[in-house]
Design a protein around this motif. Structure first.
Motif, PDB file in Angstrom:
ATOM      1  N   GLN A   1       0.378  11.928  -5.900  1.00 13.26           N
ATOM      2  CA  GLN A   1       1.410  12.402  -4.971  1.00 13.26           C
ATOM      3  C   GLN A   1       2.669  11.557  -5.063  1.00 13.26           C
ATOM      4  OE1 GLN A   1       0.183  12.845  -0.884  1.00 13.26           O
ATOM      5  NE2 GLN A   1      -1.882  13.436  -1.462  1.00 13.26           N
ATOM      6  N   HIS A   2       2.475  10.224  -5.184  1.00 13.28           N
ATOM      7  CA  HIS A   2       3.616   9.317  -5.112  1.00 13.28           C
ATOM      8  C   HIS A   2       3.933   8.712  -6.454  1.00 13.28           C
ATOM      9  CE1 HIS A   2       4.073   9.632  -0.846  1.00 13.28           C
ATOM     10  NE2 HIS A   2       2.782   9.414  -0.669  1.00 13.28           N
ATOM     11  N   LYS A   3       5.190   8.302  -6.580  1.00 14.47           N
ATOM     12  CA  LYS A   3       5.657   7.716  -7.833  1.00 14.47           C
ATOM     13  C   LYS A   3       5.227   6.255  -7.870  1.00 14.47           C
ATOM     14  CE  LYS A   3       9.638   7.963 -10.845  1.00 14.47           C
ATOM     15  NZ  LYS A   3      10.818   8.765 -11.137  1.00 14.47           N
ATOM     16  N   THR A   4       4.048   6.026  -8.431  1.00 16.42           N
ATOM     17  CA  THR A   4       3.552   4.660  -8.616  1.00 16.42           C
ATOM     18  C   THR A   4       3.048   4.530 -10.037  1.00 16.42           C
ATOM     19  OG1 THR A   4       1.462   5.397  -7.656  1.00 16.42           O
ATOM     20  CG2 THR A   4       2.891   4.140  -6.236  1.00 16.42           C
ATOM     21  N   ALA A   5       2.748   3.295 -10.423  1.00 14.62           N
ATOM     22  CA  ALA A   5       2.314   3.031 -11.796  1.00 14.62           C
ATOM     23  C   ALA A   5       1.046   3.822 -12.109  1.00 14.62           C
ATOM     24  CB  ALA A   5       2.051   1.544 -11.970  1.00 14.62           C
ATOM     25  N   PRO A   6       0.909   4.301 -13.356  1.00 20.04           N
ATOM     26  CA  PRO A   6      -0.325   4.997 -13.748  1.00 20.04           C
ATOM     27  C   PRO A   6      -1.547   4.090 -13.559  1.00 20.04           C
ATOM     28  CG  PRO A   6       1.369   5.258 -15.437  1.00 20.04           C
ATOM     29  CD  PRO A   6       1.881   4.244 -14.459  1.00 20.04           C
TER      30      PRO A   6
ATOM     31  N   GLY B   1       1.672   3.288  -2.498  1.00 21.14           N
ATOM     32  CA  GLY B   1       0.528   2.852  -3.300  1.00 21.14           C
ATOM     33  C   GLY B   1       0.800   1.559  -4.029  1.00 21.14           C
ATOM     34  N   LEU B   2      -0.242   0.743  -4.169  1.00 18.25           N
ATOM     35  CA  LEU B   2      -0.237  -0.551  -4.849  1.00 18.25           C
ATOM     36  C   LEU B   2       0.532  -1.624  -4.080  1.00 18.25           C
ATOM     37  CD1 LEU B   2       0.041   0.572  -8.593  1.00 18.25           C
ATOM     38  CD2 LEU B   2      -2.022  -0.023  -7.329  1.00 18.25           C
TER      39      LEU B   2
ATOM     40  N   HIS C   1      -8.471  -7.972   4.826  1.00 16.02           N
ATOM     41  CA  HIS C   1      -8.517  -9.232   4.074  1.00 16.02           C
ATOM     42  C   HIS C   1      -7.159  -9.466   3.437  1.00 16.02           C
ATOM     43  CE1 HIS C   1      -8.743  -6.838   0.345  1.00 16.02           C
ATOM     44  NE2 HIS C   1      -9.547  -6.057   1.036  1.00 16.02           N
ATOM     45  N   ASP C   2      -6.907 -10.700   3.038  1.00  7.99           N
ATOM     46  CA  ASP C   2      -5.683 -11.010   2.296  1.00  7.99           C
ATOM     47  C   ASP C   2      -5.729 -10.325   0.931  1.00  7.99           C
ATOM     48  OD1 ASP C   2      -4.196 -12.541   4.086  1.00  7.99           O
ATOM     49  OD2 ASP C   2      -5.337 -14.364   3.622  1.00  7.99           O
ATOM     50  N   GLY C   3      -4.564 -10.079   0.370  1.00  4.47           N
ATOM     51  CA  GLY C   3      -4.511  -9.431  -0.936  1.00  4.47           C
ATOM     52  C   GLY C   3      -5.083  -8.027  -0.890  1.00  4.47           C
ATOM     53  N   CYS C   4      -4.812  -7.346   0.206  1.00  6.07           N
ATOM     54  CA  CYS C   4      -5.365  -5.987   0.403  1.00  6.07           C
ATOM     55  C   CYS C   4      -4.444  -4.976  -0.286  1.00  6.07           C
ATOM     56  CB  CYS C   4      -5.477  -5.705   1.903  1.00  6.07           C
ATOM     57  SG  CYS C   4      -6.107  -4.072   2.289  1.00  6.07           S
ATOM     58  N   VAL C   5      -4.951  -4.353  -1.350  1.00  7.73           N
ATOM     59  CA  VAL C   5      -4.143  -3.429  -2.160  1.00  7.73           C
ATOM     60  C   VAL C   5      -4.351  -2.010  -1.634  1.00  7.73           C
ATOM     61  CG1 VAL C   5      -3.639  -2.627  -4.495  1.00  7.73           C
ATOM     62  CG2 VAL C   5      -4.551  -4.936  -4.144  1.00  7.73           C
ATOM     63  N   LEU C   6      -3.239  -1.319  -1.371  1.00 12.51           N
ATOM     64  CA  LEU C   6      -3.327   0.076  -0.924  1.00 12.51           C
ATOM     65  C   LEU C   6      -3.377   0.983  -2.147  1.00 12.51           C
ATOM     66  CD1 LEU C   6      -0.726   0.199   1.988  1.00 12.51           C
ATOM     67  CD2 LEU C   6      -3.127  -0.514   2.017  1.00 12.51           C
ATOM     68  N   ILE C   7      -4.374   1.850  -2.180  1.00 13.95           N
ATOM     69  CA  ILE C   7      -4.560   2.716  -3.333  1.00 13.95           C
ATOM     70  C   ILE C   7      -4.376   4.171  -2.927  1.00 13.95           C
ATOM     71  CG2 ILE C   7      -6.183   3.437  -5.128  1.00 13.95           C
ATOM     72  CD1 ILE C   7      -7.399   0.524  -4.613  1.00 13.95           C
ATOM     73  N   MET C   8      -3.369   4.765  -3.516  1.00 15.12           N
ATOM     74  CA  MET C   8      -3.065   6.181  -3.365  1.00 15.12           C
ATOM     75  C   MET C   8      -3.105   6.689  -1.923  1.00 15.12           C
ATOM     76  SD  MET C   8      -4.556   8.034  -6.739  1.00 15.12           S
ATOM     77  CE  MET C   8      -5.797   6.890  -7.278  1.00 15.12           C
ATOM     78  N   PRO C   9      -2.180   6.209  -1.100  1.00 12.99           N
ATOM     79  CA  PRO C   9      -2.084   6.770   0.253  1.00 12.99           C
ATOM     80  C   PRO C   9      -1.802   8.267   0.183  1.00 12.99           C
ATOM     81  CG  PRO C   9      -0.122   5.475  -0.289  1.00 12.99           C
ATOM     82  CD  PRO C   9      -1.116   5.234  -1.382  1.00 12.99           C
ATOM     83  N   SER C  10      -2.441   9.011   1.041  1.00 12.14           N
ATOM     84  CA  SER C  10      -2.334  10.468   1.012  1.00 12.14           C
ATOM     85  C   SER C  10      -1.452  10.959   2.153  1.00 12.14           C
ATOM     86  CB  SER C  10      -3.727  11.078   1.148  1.00 12.14           C
ATOM     87  OG  SER C  10      -3.619  12.478   1.290  1.00 12.14           O
ATOM     88  N   ARG C  11      -0.836  12.094   1.940  1.00 17.23           N
ATOM     89  CA  ARG C  11      -0.110  12.739   3.039  1.00 17.23           C
ATOM     90  C   ARG C  11      -0.906  13.909   3.591  1.00 17.23           C
ATOM     91  NH1 ARG C  11       2.623   8.673   4.666  1.00 17.23           N
ATOM     92  NH2 ARG C  11       2.927   7.520   2.753  1.00 17.23           N
ATOM     93  N   ARG C  12      -2.077  14.141   3.046  1.00 20.24           N
ATOM     94  CA  ARG C  12      -2.909  15.215   3.599  1.00 20.24           C
ATOM     95  C   ARG C  12      -3.864  14.590   4.599  1.00 20.24           C
ATOM     96  NH1 ARG C  12      -3.205  20.056   0.923  1.00 20.24           N
ATOM     97  NH2 ARG C  12      -1.817  20.198  -0.864  1.00 20.24           N
TER      98      ARG C  12
ATOM     99  N   GLY D   1      -8.262  -2.092  -1.491  1.00 20.50           N
ATOM    100  CA  GLY D   1      -8.928  -2.792  -2.580  1.00 20.50           C
ATOM    101  C   GLY D   1      -8.489  -4.242  -2.676  1.00 20.50           C
ATOM    102  N   ARG D   2      -9.094  -4.915  -3.657  1.00 19.88           N
ATOM    103  CA  ARG D   2      -8.658  -6.269  -3.995  1.00 19.88           C
ATOM    104  C   ARG D   2      -8.741  -6.457  -5.507  1.00 19.88           C
ATOM    105  NH1 ARG D   2     -13.449  -8.275  -1.091  1.00 19.88           N
ATOM    106  NH2 ARG D   2     -12.037  -9.291   0.364  1.00 19.88           N
ATOM    107  N   TRP D   3      -7.831  -7.283  -6.029  1.00 18.16           N
ATOM    108  CA  TRP D   3      -7.858  -7.573  -7.466  1.00 18.16           C
ATOM    109  C   TRP D   3      -9.094  -8.399  -7.763  1.00 18.16           C
ATOM    110  CZ3 TRP D   3      -4.692  -4.672 -10.051  1.00 18.16           C
ATOM    111  CH2 TRP D   3      -3.479  -4.265  -9.480  1.00 18.16           C
ATOM    112  N   VAL D   4      -9.858  -7.988  -8.776  1.00 19.87           N
ATOM    113  CA  VAL D   4     -11.071  -8.737  -9.113  1.00 19.87           C
ATOM    114  C   VAL D   4     -10.977  -9.349 -10.495  1.00 19.87           C
ATOM    115  CG1 VAL D   4     -12.602  -7.506  -7.559  1.00 19.87           C
ATOM    116  CG2 VAL D   4     -12.234  -6.615  -9.867  1.00 19.87           C
ATOM    117  N   ASP D   5      -9.984  -8.943 -11.270  1.00 19.70           N
ATOM    118  CA  ASP D   5      -9.887  -9.476 -12.630  1.00 19.70           C
ATOM    119  C   ASP D   5      -8.481  -9.284 -13.146  1.00 19.70           C
ATOM    120  OD1 ASP D   5     -10.504 -10.521 -15.085  1.00 19.70           O
ATOM    121  OD2 ASP D   5     -11.274  -8.623 -15.860  1.00 19.70           O
TER     122      ASP D   5
END
Ligand SMILES: [Zn+2]
Length: 318
Positions: A144-149, A270-271, A292-303, A314-318
């Motif tokens: 939906q949103h313009k974010t990195a692939p 997103g992200l 938690h800290d470093g909480c990454v938002l993944i693909m927020p929806s408008r529906r 999410g969180r970065w794991v690697d």
């Protein structure tokens, strides 16, 4: 432009006429198989699980027009929710994601074997026998949103490993799906850690942004190259540079909409990375805050309908 309304993103891509592919050769409309006659896996590159996600159509058209054929195994190219695609209206481009329900939430065996008769469940039932013969699924989507692939690799190590072999894009999301129902990428053997079958889903960018097309084309050629189905010189003209490295973000929890009152605290796309306690949204009196800290938002929806996924955390794991 309002970042909160995906309907307002410009439509930079043309929607090709795919009616020539209707008959196919598989007994399933809009699915065409090329059999090399040589032993090897059955690879499916799939587009249009969501009817307004045109980049996958453009990538498959590229393969079909170029006349790409597999050196080994079988290659199937398929278009899933064609009726929604053909209902696309530029004045309301978000409306044709599906006709009756999200086709990427109907792949539970109970749903497929059940008595629900929406267009999308019926279409999934048509495609299912073919899917049951697929070893390696590459499912092309956009966002939906313009974010990195990103790659959506699901919960299993085998799909993360294959996403790393693919080498692009630079972000791999490992996740457990949605409360509303199972995705195609998690169906059957794809979701079984003991099966050799593997599925990888790519989100190529915003649905209608020009850049989503070369991302999708690059990814399908890389997918065929990594499975040794085409020669490097066939792939080369269609490839983009690989990112220096890939990172994995692990989805910790989905935020599932419970009522009609869900609102995001900011126009997230997103992200974004939030600190612990930062406000994500509200639902009536209830506050949804970063756990938690470093909480990454993944693909927020408008529906934001009850039962749907508002956003995943999410969180970065690697
Ligand atoms: Zn999609």
């Amino acid at each position: 432009m309002s970042a909160t309304d995906p309907n307002k993103y410009p439509i930079e891509l043309l929607f090709p006429d795919i009616s020539a592919h209707k008959n196919g050769n598989t007994g399933v409309e809009y699915y065409t198989t090329f059999d090399s006659g040589v032993a090897g896996p059955h690879v499916l590159i799939n587009a249009l699980v969501h009817g307004n996600e045109v980049c996958g159509v453009i990538a498959l058209e590229h393969l079909l027009e170029t006349g790409v054929r597999p050196k080994k195994g079988k290659l199937t190219l398929g278009f899933s929710n064609v009726a929604a695609y053909q209902a696309f209206d530029p004045a309301e481009p978000m409306a044709s994601r599906f006709l009756d329900e999200d086709m990427n939430r109907v792949w539970d065996v109970e749903t497929l074997d059940g008595d629900r008769t929406t267009y999308e469940v019926e279409r999934a039932r048509q495609i299912r026998p073919l899917i049951d013969t697929v070893d390696l699924l590459f499912d092309v989507h956009s966002m939906q949103h313009k974010t990195a692939p990103v790659i959506v690799a699901g919960p299993l190590d085998k799909s993360i490993a294959m996403s790393r072999r693919l080498g692009t894009p630079d972000i791999i999301v490992s996740d457990g799906g949605h409360a509303a129902g199972k995705r195609l990428r998690d169906y059957g053997g794809f979701g079984d850690p003991d099966s050799q079958k593997t599925a990888v889903l790519i989100e190529c960018g915003q649905h209608w942004e020009a850049d989503a097309a070369p991302v999708a084309i690059d990814s399908v050629y890389r997918w065929l190259l990594m499975h040794e189905m085409i020669d490097p010189e066939v792939a080369a003209p269609n490839l983009r540079p690989l990112p220096p490295r890939q990172r994995v973000v692990q989805v910790v929890a989905p935020v599932t909409v419970e009522s009609e009152n869900f609102v995001f605290a900011q126009p997230f796309t997103g992200l974004e990375t939030l600190a612990k306690g930062e406000l994500i949204g509200t639902e009536g009196d209830k506050e949804i805050r970063a756990p938690h800290d470093g909480c990454v938002l993944i693909m927020p929806s408008r529906r934001l309908t009850p039962g749907a996924t508002a956003v995943r955390l999410g969180r970065w794991v690697d």
